[in-house]
Scaffold this motif. Structure first.
Motif: not given
Length: 482
Positions: A380-407
């Motif tokens: 499937v064609n797929w891309a990364f996104g975060t959907d950070i809402l209502y605070g927590g923007g500082e986790s944006q980079g950390r969210q991407l690091t989690k993809l490395a658990r699966f690939m």
């Protein structure tokens, strides 16, 4: 018509020749209007800059390349956003905000300004394909009750932080982001490129209906609720209303349209499994967007909702973690894009006390792990996104690091660079920026990061912005600590 003309019309005994439409009068009026517009613009811009200055957001000095002098990045390893290996023996030449060549070492122009990357890796600027520009940095109660001007100022502050996290482009999928986009593009405030969707289009009682029950029933003469008036959402029921609301967002400058096709994890009223919008209503949004050369993306989790979206022509599924394998296969067969967020019910997840929300969050977390597996299995064609809402923007980079658990780490980076850039091309002629994004290639826009970290070994370096040694967007350096 001038007053003397009106008097002449009312007095049939007088003859009067009006000069308000003469070339001389019209020329004088154009001059006056131009002067007024210029004064308003200058005063307005000064006021905007002054407001942003109060938040520490006045435009900072960013070093642009000298006029006519190219910039050459040397002594580097290259991840181009597409190839899942690092390249050596290459340099990056930047001219006019674009990558003009990838010469071998020593082959670049002699007159270029050279930047020695010290053997570090250079990657494309990161792309978040599911971002809410005006809702990422404030609480939900603030978002729904405070003056909209305050929300925009907070969004401006968050935009600068987003860029400093290495995200040079975001696809905004709901909220009044048009003003901030204009401010960023004009250099009033630092921030990422924004692909805006405008208001989330939702049915009554849908995931984008932010009203409380005590505001019901809504009568035809009632004023718009706060979220609708502020441009966060647009309520539409039936084909004519969906067409109207879709066309309004296109008129404002939407690069894509966002609809809600199912419930949410923490929705107060609409169940997670609920189906929202009929296929005919969805198709109305799709047709209106297609007429303008762009597409519709849809918030939805379940198989039934995803299948309805695909049948209606929706091009991008947002979330979708409760899809079964047959539905994922259907996405692949139809070329439907999937914007997946690493919802893992971990330390970065939203905290819920309602048992229904807790149970739904657990289901989505389990589905997230299957989503990555099935997306890869069925191509499937797929891309990364975060959907950070209502605070927590500082986790944006950390969210991407989690993809490395699966690939692999580079495969994960690809989903936030080259693959994400390909998803953005669905906007066609409504794309706000002319040029390829998410890749380091000749002709692409010069959005680049120089990193401290081994991109082949892991992505943990993303959690600390100090590891981003150079941040460049459109050939302009917004950070350089080399």
């Amino acid at each position: 018509m001038c007053q003397s003309c009106l008097e002449a019309i009312s007095d049939t005994g007088r003859l009067h020749f009006c000069h308000c439409g003469s070339p001389e009068t019209l020329a004088a009026m154009r001059k006056i209007e131009a002067d007024i517009s210029r004064r308003q613009m200058l005063g307005g811009m000064a006021a905007v800059v002054g407001m942003f200055a109060g938040f520490g957001l006045a435009p900072t000095e960013v070093r642009a390349q000298a006029s006519g002098i190219p910039v050459l990045l040397t002594n580097l390893r290259l991840f181009d956003g597409t190839t899942l290996t690092l390249r050596d023996g290459v340099e990056i030449l930047i001219e006019g905000g674009r990558i003009s060549a990838l010469p071998a070492p020593g082959q670049g122009p002699a007159e270029a300004e050279r930047i020695d990357c010290g053997g570090r890796t250079v990657i494309p600027g990161l792309i978040d394909t599911h971002w809410h520009t005006t809702l990422a940095s404030v609480s939900q109660i603030v978002a729904m009750t405070q003056d909209i001007g305050f929300l925009h100022l907070m969004a401006g502050k968050e935009a600068g932080a987003t860029l400093q996290r290495g995200f040079t482009t975001v696809r905004d999928v709901g909220g009044p982001a048009f003003g901030l986009q204009a401010a960023v593009d004009r250099g009033v405030v630092a921030g990422p490129r924004i692909f805006p969707a405008g208001a989330i289009i939702s049915q009554t009682s849908g995931h984008g209906d932010f009203r409380f029950q005590n505001s019901l029933p809504m009568m035809p003469a009632d004023p718009a609720d706060y979220a609708s008036a502020a441009g966060m959402s647009a309520l539409a029921d039936g084909v004519p209303e969906v067409l109207r609301r879709t066309r309004e967002q296109l008129m404002k400058g939407a690069s894509q349209i966002k609809i809600t096709a199912g419930g949410g994890v923490a929705s107060q009223y609409d169940p997670l499994e609920s189906l929202q919008f009929t296929e005919a209503e969805m198709r109305a949004a799709v047709d209106a967007a297609s007429d303008w050369g762009t597409y519709v993306c849809a918030h939805v989790y379940t198989s039934a909702g995803i299948q309805r979206c695909i049948k209606a022509g929706v091009k991008s599924i947002e979330h979708g973690q409760l899809a079964d394998e047959d539905t994922v296969r259907m996405m692949a067969d139809n070329g439907t894009w999937w914007s997946i967020q690493p919802f893992l019910a971990d330390e970065d997840a939203n905290k819920y006390t309602d048992p229904k929300a807790v149970a739904a969050q657990k289901m989505v977390a389990e589905g997230t792990m299957r989503a990555f597996e099935w997306a890869d299995k069925h191509r499937v064609n797929w891309a990364f996104g975060t959907d950070i809402l209502y605070g927590g923007g500082e986790s944006q980079g950390r969210q991407l690091t989690k993809l490395a658990r699966f690939m692999s780490p580079l495969a994960a980076l690809h989903r936030a660079t080259g693959a994400a850039g390909e998803l953005l091309t669905l906007s066609g002629g409504r794309a706000p920026y002319d040029g390829r994004l998410g890749v380091i290639a000749e002709g692409a826009l010069a959005d680049l990061l120089v990193i401290d970290g081994d991109a082949e070994a892991g992505l943990d370096w993303l959690a600390d912005t100090d590891n981003l040694r150079l941040i460049m967007k459109g050939g302009r350096m917004f950070k350089n600590s080399l």
